[in-house]
Write a protein that holds these residues in place. Structure first.
Motif, PDB file in Angstrom:
ATOM      1  N   ASP A  48       0.833  -1.204   0.000  1.00 42.74           N
ATOM      2  CA  ASP A  48       0.000   0.000   0.000  1.00 42.74           C
ATOM      3  C   ASP A  48       0.869   1.256   0.000  1.00 42.74           C
ATOM      4  OD1 ASP A  48      -2.315  -1.502  -0.037  1.00 42.74           O
ATOM      5  OD2 ASP A  48      -2.664  -1.350   2.120  1.00 42.74           O
ATOM      6  N   GLU A  49       1.924   1.249   0.806  1.00 46.13           N
ATOM      7  CA  GLU A  49       2.848   2.391   0.828  1.00 46.13           C
ATOM      8  C   GLU A  49       3.548   2.532  -0.520  1.00 46.13           C
ATOM      9  OE1 GLU A  49       5.307   3.094   4.509  1.00 46.13           O
ATOM     10  OE2 GLU A  49       4.448   1.124   4.981  1.00 46.13           O
ATOM     11  N   ALA A  50       3.920   1.402  -1.115  1.00 44.67           N
ATOM     12  CA  ALA A  50       4.581   1.428  -2.417  1.00 44.67           C
ATOM     13  C   ALA A  50       3.677   2.085  -3.447  1.00 44.67           C
ATOM     14  CB  ALA A  50       4.946   0.015  -2.855  1.00 44.67           C
ATOM     15  N   THR A  51       2.428   1.680  -3.474  1.00 42.80           N
ATOM     16  CA  THR A  51       1.471   2.243  -4.422  1.00 42.80           C
ATOM     17  C   THR A  51       1.337   3.742  -4.221  1.00 42.80           C
ATOM     18  OG1 THR A  51       0.286   0.146  -4.559  1.00 42.80           O
ATOM     19  CG2 THR A  51      -0.935   2.132  -5.209  1.00 42.80           C
ATOM     20  N   ASP A  52       1.306   4.183  -2.969  1.00 38.24           N
ATOM     21  CA  ASP A  52       1.192   5.608  -2.657  1.00 38.24           C
ATOM     22  C   ASP A  52       2.418   6.374  -3.160  1.00 38.24           C
ATOM     23  OD1 ASP A  52      -0.139   7.865  -1.415  1.00 38.24           O
ATOM     24  OD2 ASP A  52       1.390   7.742   0.158  1.00 38.24           O
ATOM     25  N   PHE A  53       3.613   5.886  -2.860  1.00 39.95           N
ATOM     26  CA  PHE A  53       4.838   6.557  -3.318  1.00 39.95           C
ATOM     27  C   PHE A  53       4.897   6.613  -4.843  1.00 39.95           C
ATOM     28  CE2 PHE A  53       6.957   5.705   0.886  1.00 39.95           C
ATOM     29  CZ  PHE A  53       7.332   7.026   1.146  1.00 39.95           C
ATOM     30  N   LEU A  54       4.557   5.516  -5.503  1.00 42.05           N
ATOM     31  CA  LEU A  54       4.632   5.478  -6.959  1.00 42.05           C
ATOM     32  C   LEU A  54       3.619   6.428  -7.592  1.00 42.05           C
ATOM     33  CD1 LEU A  54       5.146   1.637  -7.354  1.00 42.05           C
ATOM     34  CD2 LEU A  54       6.885   3.428  -7.664  1.00 42.05           C
ATOM     35  N   VAL A  67      11.199   4.938 -16.601  1.00 40.12           N
ATOM     36  CA  VAL A  67      11.485   3.816 -15.690  1.00 40.12           C
ATOM     37  C   VAL A  67      10.285   3.576 -14.779  1.00 40.12           C
ATOM     38  CG1 VAL A  67      12.945   3.053 -13.775  1.00 40.12           C
ATOM     39  CG2 VAL A  67      13.987   4.100 -15.792  1.00 40.12           C
ATOM     40  N   LEU A  68       9.700   4.643 -14.292  1.00 40.90           N
ATOM     41  CA  LEU A  68       8.514   4.534 -13.435  1.00 40.90           C
ATOM     42  C   LEU A  68       7.384   3.829 -14.169  1.00 40.90           C
ATOM     43  CD1 LEU A  68       6.864   5.242 -10.877  1.00 40.90           C
ATOM     44  CD2 LEU A  68       6.381   7.451 -11.952  1.00 40.90           C
ATOM     45  N   GLU A  69       7.150   4.209 -15.410  1.00 45.52           N
ATOM     46  CA  GLU A  69       6.091   3.572 -16.197  1.00 45.52           C
ATOM     47  C   GLU A  69       6.367   2.079 -16.365  1.00 45.52           C
ATOM     48  OE1 GLU A  69       3.094   5.188 -18.002  1.00 45.52           O
ATOM     49  OE2 GLU A  69       3.556   5.994 -16.026  1.00 45.52           O
ATOM     50  N   TYR A  98       8.216   0.197 -14.408  1.00 45.66           N
ATOM     51  CA  TYR A  98       8.132  -0.446 -13.090  1.00 45.66           C
ATOM     52  C   TYR A  98       6.672  -0.679 -12.700  1.00 45.66           C
ATOM     53  CZ  TYR A  98       8.891  -1.582  -8.237  1.00 45.66           C
ATOM     54  OH  TYR A  98       8.890  -2.229  -7.026  1.00 45.66           O
ATOM     55  N   THR A  99       5.849   0.328 -12.854  1.00 47.95           N
ATOM     56  CA  THR A  99       4.449   0.178 -12.443  1.00 47.95           C
ATOM     57  C   THR A  99       3.743  -0.849 -13.327  1.00 47.95           C
ATOM     58  OG1 THR A  99       3.848   2.154 -13.697  1.00 47.95           O
ATOM     59  CG2 THR A  99       4.194   2.433 -11.345  1.00 47.95           C
ATOM     60  N   ALA A 100       4.095  -0.915 -14.613  1.00 48.32           N
ATOM     61  CA  ALA A 100       3.512  -1.927 -15.493  1.00 48.32           C
ATOM     62  C   ALA A 100       3.909  -3.327 -15.063  1.00 48.32           C
ATOM     63  CB  ALA A 100       3.917  -1.665 -16.934  1.00 48.32           C
ATOM     64  N   SER A 101       5.120  -3.480 -14.572  1.00 51.78           N
ATOM     65  CA  SER A 101       5.589  -4.804 -14.153  1.00 51.78           C
ATOM     66  C   SER A 101       4.934  -5.257 -12.851  1.00 51.78           C
ATOM     67  CB  SER A 101       7.116  -4.812 -13.998  1.00 51.78           C
ATOM     68  OG  SER A 101       7.515  -4.101 -12.844  1.00 51.78           O
ATOM     69  N   ARG A 102       4.340  -4.329 -12.122  1.00 48.50           N
ATOM     70  CA  ARG A 102       3.680  -4.680 -10.851  1.00 48.50           C
ATOM     71  C   ARG A 102       2.308  -5.299 -11.078  1.00 48.50           C
ATOM     72  NH1 ARG A 102       2.460  -0.432  -7.083  1.00 48.50           N
ATOM     73  NH2 ARG A 102       2.758  -1.881  -5.393  1.00 48.50           N
ATOM     74  N   LEU A 103       1.761  -5.158 -12.270  1.00 48.90           N
ATOM     75  CA  LEU A 103       0.406  -5.664 -12.541  1.00 48.90           C
ATOM     76  C   LEU A 103       0.332  -7.157 -12.579  1.00 48.90           C
ATOM     77  CD1 LEU A 103      -0.630  -3.105 -15.276  1.00 48.90           C
ATOM     78  CD2 LEU A 103      -1.146  -3.022 -12.840  1.00 48.90           C
TER      79      LEU A 103
END
Length: 89
Positions: free
Chosen positions: A54-60, A80-82, A84-89
């Motif tokens: 949950d904290e990770a999602t908030d920071f991202l 890189v952020l894009e 990274y967030t795509a790889s979390r799905l």
């Protein structure tokens, strides 16, 4: 140092470095640029590694908002952020 400690698996130390950097950005009033957005991204990735999703999602989300607010969608950190967030799905 925070990124290095994160990569080495020293999550507590990494969190301390990132927290200090965050406080410094805010104290100096420099928390409005891409370097600060990158820091938020790194804090999100660290929270992910620590299982604090949950904290990770908030920071991202904050990192993405910051990059976009300053018109930095072409910044390497945003890309890189894009990824990274795509790889979390």
């Amino acid at each position: 140092m925070g990124k290095l400690r994160h990569e080495q698996g020293s999550f507590v130390e990494a969190a301390e470095y990132f927290s200090q950097a965050n406080a410094t950005f805010k104290a100096e009033g420099t928390d409005n640029g891409p370097a600060y957005a990158w820091l938020l991204q790194m804090q999100g990735a660290l929270c992910d590694s620590m299982g604090r999703y949950d904290e990770a999602t908030d920071f991202l989300a904050k990192a993405k908002t910051r990059f976009e607010a300053i018109g930095a969608r072409g910044h390497p950190g945003y890309l890189v952020l894009e990824q990274y967030t795509a790889s979390r799905l």
